[in-house]
Design a protein around this motif. Structure first.
Motif, short mmCIF file in Angstrom:
data_model
loop_
_atom_site.label_atom_id
_atom_site.label_comp_id
_atom_site.label_asym_id
_atom_site.label_seq_id
_atom_site.Cartn_x
_atom_site.Cartn_y
_atom_site.Cartn_z
N ASP A 107 1.11 -1.47 -0.09
CA ASP A 107 0.11 0.04 0.09
C ASP A 107 0.77 1.24 -0.13
N CYS A 108 0.29 2.43 -0.27
CA CYS A 108 0.97 3.84 -0.23
C CYS A 108 1.77 4.05 0.79
N ASP A 109 1.12 3.55 2.07
CA ASP A 109 2.23 3.91 3.21
C ASP A 109 3.01 2.87 3.38
N GLN A 110 3.17 1.71 2.67
CA GLN A 110 4.01 0.51 2.85
C GLN A 110 4.12 -0.13 4.55
N ASP A 111 2.70 0.12 4.89
CA ASP A 111 2.62 -0.66 6.16
C ASP A 111 1.56 -1.82 5.99
N CYS A 112 1.18 -2.00 5.05
CA CYS A 112 0.25 -2.95 4.81
C CYS A 112 0.42 -3.65 3.40
#
Lengths: 132, 132
Positions: free
Chosen positions: A86-91
């Motif tokens: 995902d965009c945040d690189q946390d999922c």
């Protein structure tokens, strides 16, 4: 959570996962064909590396504090075809294949999401049909 | 995480959400038509109740420590058609509808999961096409 990772000259971005305070990412496993959400779990860096290497979804068990190859006891391995970030690189979303007639849920259901909470009225769960 | 909630006489189970230590559930928003995963976020009890009442996906912002109606600034509200509950009752799937040509991601992408991590080779992210 705005911002993105630095792009490389070739236009590809570096993967710089944002692990939480416990060193974990959320992982959502979806059926590679139907897109149905099968289960969610957590991955630490080691679980992610093991997943990429083995192509079998490998998670981190918070209760047991150790790596957990999904299906190691039940045989319901999740063969990972694609990992989305995902965009945040946390999922992460894992596009996976279950064995024929396999189940992702420990209850024997194909998906862990086999019930719905109605939008109105009392908070009682109803069963639902899951497309294969 | 085994076990299930007590069944009521009519066969329906009680909704007894297992909030984490921060009082949160994970929520996965998927496109009601395509099933595509659009975004993930967190819900506390208040956010869930607001979602059921308003039918607009409402989350709890961990960074701002307050409720957050998705789309309140961008107009990209997520109209919730159905709420699915997993076996452990610690994760929800929201089946939602975006406005026409809407985007769930703050980057303007339809889905937050617009990149893939290749299964082999260096950890560089690649763009992917998202079905509408």
């Amino acid at each position: 959570m705005k911002g993105s990772s630095p792009a490389t000259p070739g236009g590809l971005e570096n993967f710089t996962p944002k692990f939480d305070a416990q060193g974990l990412l959320t992982a959502v496993a979806v059926d590679a064909d139907s897109g149905e959400v099968l289960m969610t779990a957590f991955m630490n860096a080691e679980a992610l590396e093991a997943t990429r290497t083995s192509k079998k979804a490998t998670f981190f068990s918070r209760s047991r504090q150790k790596l957990w190859v999904k299906g190691e006891s039940s045989g319901n391995f999740l063969a990972v075809e694609e990992i989305l970030v995902d965009c945040d690189q946390d999922c992460l979303v894992l596009r996976v294949r279950l064995p024929a007639q396999g189940s992702a849920c420990h209850t024997g259901e194909r998906s862990c999401f086999y019930r719905r909470l109605p939008m109105n009225g009392p908070a009682k769960l109803e069963r639902r049909l899951i497309k294969a």
